[in-house]
Design a protein around this motif. Structure first.
Motif, PDB file in Angstrom:
ATOM      1  N   LEU A 121       0.832  -1.205   0.000  1.00 30.97           N
ATOM      2  CA  LEU A 121       0.000   0.000   0.000  1.00 30.97           C
ATOM      3  C   LEU A 121       0.867   1.255   0.000  1.00 30.97           C
ATOM      4  CD1 LEU A 121      -3.098   0.484   0.075  1.00 30.97           C
ATOM      5  CD2 LEU A 121      -2.884   0.826   2.532  1.00 30.97           C
ATOM      6  N   ALA A 122       1.960   1.226   0.769  1.00 28.98           N
ATOM      7  CA  ALA A 122       2.863   2.376   0.834  1.00 28.98           C
ATOM      8  C   ALA A 122       3.588   2.620  -0.480  1.00 28.98           C
ATOM      9  CB  ALA A 122       3.886   2.164   1.954  1.00 28.98           C
ATOM     10  N   SER A 123       3.668   1.589  -1.317  1.00 30.58           N
ATOM     11  CA  SER A 123       4.340   1.744  -2.608  1.00 30.58           C
ATOM     12  C   SER A 123       3.519   2.561  -3.606  1.00 30.58           C
ATOM     13  CB  SER A 123       4.638   0.363  -3.203  1.00 30.58           C
ATOM     14  OG  SER A 123       3.446  -0.253  -3.681  1.00 30.58           O
ATOM     15  N   GLY A 124       2.237   2.710  -3.309  1.00 32.00           N
ATOM     16  CA  GLY A 124       1.352   3.435  -4.222  1.00 32.00           C
ATOM     17  C   GLY A 124       0.391   2.534  -4.962  1.00 32.00           C
ATOM     18  N   ALA A 125       0.517   1.224  -4.787  1.00 34.20           N
ATOM     19  CA  ALA A 125      -0.423   0.288  -5.409  1.00 34.20           C
ATOM     20  C   ALA A 125      -1.810   0.479  -4.799  1.00 34.20           C
ATOM     21  CB  ALA A 125       0.049  -1.149  -5.209  1.00 34.20           C
ATOM     22  N   GLY A 126      -2.818   0.328  -5.615  1.00 31.96           N
ATOM     23  CA  GLY A 126      -4.190   0.448  -5.143  1.00 31.96           C
ATOM     24  C   GLY A 126      -4.752   1.849  -5.165  1.00 31.96           C
ATOM     25  N   GLU A 127      -3.959   2.827  -5.613  1.00 32.27           N
ATOM     26  CA  GLU A 127      -4.442   4.199  -5.696  1.00 32.27           C
ATOM     27  C   GLU A 127      -5.221   4.386  -6.998  1.00 32.27           C
ATOM     28  OE1 GLU A 127      -0.767   6.328  -3.218  1.00 32.27           O
ATOM     29  OE2 GLU A 127      -1.032   6.700  -5.361  1.00 32.27           O
ATOM     30  N   VAL A 128      -6.417   4.918  -6.889  1.00 33.17           N
ATOM     31  CA  VAL A 128      -7.255   5.119  -8.071  1.00 33.17           C
ATOM     32  C   VAL A 128      -6.678   6.221  -8.949  1.00 33.17           C
ATOM     33  CG1 VAL A 128      -9.566   5.695  -8.892  1.00 33.17           C
ATOM     34  CG2 VAL A 128      -9.285   4.326  -6.813  1.00 33.17           C
ATOM     35  N   TYR A 129      -6.315   7.333  -8.333  1.00 37.47           N
ATOM     36  CA  TYR A 129      -5.715   8.454  -9.067  1.00 37.47           C
ATOM     37  C   TYR A 129      -4.297   8.643  -8.540  1.00 37.47           C
ATOM     38  CZ  TYR A 129     -10.644   9.199 -10.068  1.00 37.47           C
ATOM     39  OH  TYR A 129     -11.953   9.024 -10.450  1.00 37.47           O
ATOM     40  N   ARG A 130      -3.373   7.965  -9.186  1.00 36.38           N
ATOM     41  CA  ARG A 130      -1.989   7.978  -8.727  1.00 36.38           C
ATOM     42  C   ARG A 130      -1.294   9.248  -9.190  1.00 36.38           C
ATOM     43  NH1 ARG A 130      -0.540   3.298 -10.646  1.00 36.38           N
ATOM     44  NH2 ARG A 130      -1.240   2.158  -8.803  1.00 36.38           N
ATOM     45  N   GLN A 131      -0.908  10.104  -8.247  1.00 37.54           N
ATOM     46  CA  GLN A 131      -0.251  11.360  -8.582  1.00 37.54           C
ATOM     47  C   GLN A 131       1.267  11.228  -8.602  1.00 37.54           C
ATOM     48  OE1 GLN A 131      -1.849  14.007  -5.619  1.00 37.54           O
ATOM     49  NE2 GLN A 131      -3.769  14.334  -6.743  1.00 37.54           N
ATOM     50  N   LYS A 132       1.796  10.224  -7.898  1.00 39.76           N
ATOM     51  CA  LYS A 132       3.232   9.978  -7.881  1.00 39.76           C
ATOM     52  C   LYS A 132       3.484   8.565  -8.393  1.00 39.76           C
ATOM     53  CE  LYS A 132       3.992  12.892  -3.778  1.00 39.76           C
ATOM     54  NZ  LYS A 132       4.501  12.894  -2.375  1.00 39.76           N
ATOM     55  N   PRO A 133       4.630   8.329  -9.021  1.00 36.95           N
ATOM     56  CA  PRO A 133       4.948   6.967  -9.458  1.00 36.95           C
ATOM     57  C   PRO A 133       5.078   6.030  -8.265  1.00 36.95           C
ATOM     58  CG  PRO A 133       6.867   8.396  -9.683  1.00 36.95           C
ATOM     59  CD  PRO A 133       5.706   9.285  -9.367  1.00 36.95           C
ATOM     60  N   ARG A 134       4.662   4.797  -8.449  1.00 36.65           N
ATOM     61  CA  ARG A 134       4.750   3.837  -7.352  1.00 36.65           C
ATOM     62  C   ARG A 134       6.197   3.421  -7.112  1.00 36.65           C
ATOM     63  NH1 ARG A 134       1.771  -1.651  -8.739  1.00 36.65           N
ATOM     64  NH2 ARG A 134       0.268  -0.272  -9.717  1.00 36.65           N
ATOM     65  N   SER A 135       6.462   3.007  -5.895  1.00 36.92           N
ATOM     66  CA  SER A 135       7.793   2.535  -5.530  1.00 36.92           C
ATOM     67  C   SER A 135       7.842   1.022  -5.721  1.00 36.92           C
ATOM     68  CB  SER A 135       8.114   2.896  -4.069  1.00 36.92           C
ATOM     69  OG  SER A 135       9.285   2.255  -3.648  1.00 36.92           O
ATOM     70  N   ARG A 136       8.543   0.585  -6.762  1.00 38.26           N
ATOM     71  CA  ARG A 136       8.623  -0.844  -7.045  1.00 38.26           C
ATOM     72  C   ARG A 136       9.415  -1.592  -5.963  1.00 38.26           C
ATOM     73  NH1 ARG A 136       4.768  -2.824 -10.372  1.00 38.26           N
ATOM     74  NH2 ARG A 136       4.399  -1.362 -12.093  1.00 38.26           N
TER      75      ARG A 136
END
Length: 255
Positions: A121-136
């Motif tokens: 979740l902290a990586s950004g996965a699951g965000e509907v409107y992702r404003q920042k790139p996810r942390s792989r």
């Protein structure tokens, strides 16, 4: 029309997974309070020393509240992962309550998987409107924790008579089906550990896990009456698996 409908379904499932995972802290704290109240009647100690216990619960509720409202979700998901990791470690080293080895595997592996879910979740996965790139890197670390959880499931099915009987009582085919489940969980564990076919592995696990929760974890008579697991401890473990299901839903739709 088929493509938009599928897209909407995937978005709904992803949001459902995030909803479940972000509210995990509320259920975990509630079940812990009920568990310690249950122990108070028999004058047994909680897992963590009381002054630190209230700080731990306060931090868990704070993180869950901010995640639920979507306020700095990534930051508070990371904080929730750290809080649960510290809480689990304190419970393990405190040794205020004696647990059997098979129960320790069930408890600590699920807590580790929830930590992994928070990292996803902290990586950004699951965000509907992702404003920042996810942390792989964060997502990969969370997936490794989920893989370790699956390895522990395989270990329990092979070496824990308590877990083996719980499955054998509810599945057709006996030992053969149990062996196939061990192979399935082992293959899924490798997928999560090495980052291969993550979405497919998560989809398979998201299909199997609800059956495990309902048929195995939900068999309260077996765990509480036969194996003497405290009622609210088993409810807490069910909550852990539901939270893991939420994390897997996120990876299955946005992995």
């Amino acid at each position: 029309m088929a493509a938009p409908n599928r897209k909407q379904l995937l978005r709904f499932l992803c949001q459902l997974g995030a909803f479940i995972l972000t509210r995990f802290g509320f259920w975990n704290c509630f079940s812990m309070l009920m568990l310690f109240a249950e122990r108070a009647d028999s004058k047994r100690k909680p897992d963590i020393h009381v002054p630190y216990l209230y700080v731990d619960m306060g931090a868990a509720v704070l993180c869950a509240s901010f995640m639920s409202f979507g306020v700095k979700r990534r930051w508070f998901a990371m904080a929730a992962a750290l809080q649960l990791a510290i809480s689990t470690y304190a419970s393990y080293v405190g040794e205020q309550v004696h647990y059997g080895d098979w129960l320790k595997v069930r408890m600590y592996s699920r807590a580790l998987a929830i930590v992994g879910g928070f990292l996803v979740l902290a990586s950004g996965a699951g965000e509907v409107y992702r404003q920042k790139p996810r942390s792989r890197s964060l997502q990969s670390t969370g997936q490794v924790f989920l893989g370790v959880y699956l390895i522990c499931m395989v270990y329990s099915l092979q070496h824990s008579k308590e877990d083996r009987l719980a499955y054998l009582n509810h599945i057709a085919g006996g030992e053969v089906t149990l062996m196939l489940l061990e192979v399935l969980f082992g293959v899924l564990a490798l997928a999560f550990l090495f980052g291969c076919y993550i979405r497919l592995a998560a989809q398979v696990l998201a299909t199997v896990l609800p059956l495990v929760i309902l048929l195995i974890d939900g068999n309260l008579g077996y765990w509480h009456n036969t194996r003497k697991v405290e009622f609210w401890n088993q409810m807490k473990l069910i909550g852990h698996n539901v939270g893991i299901f939420g994390a897997v839903l996120i990876l299955a739709t946005d992995g």
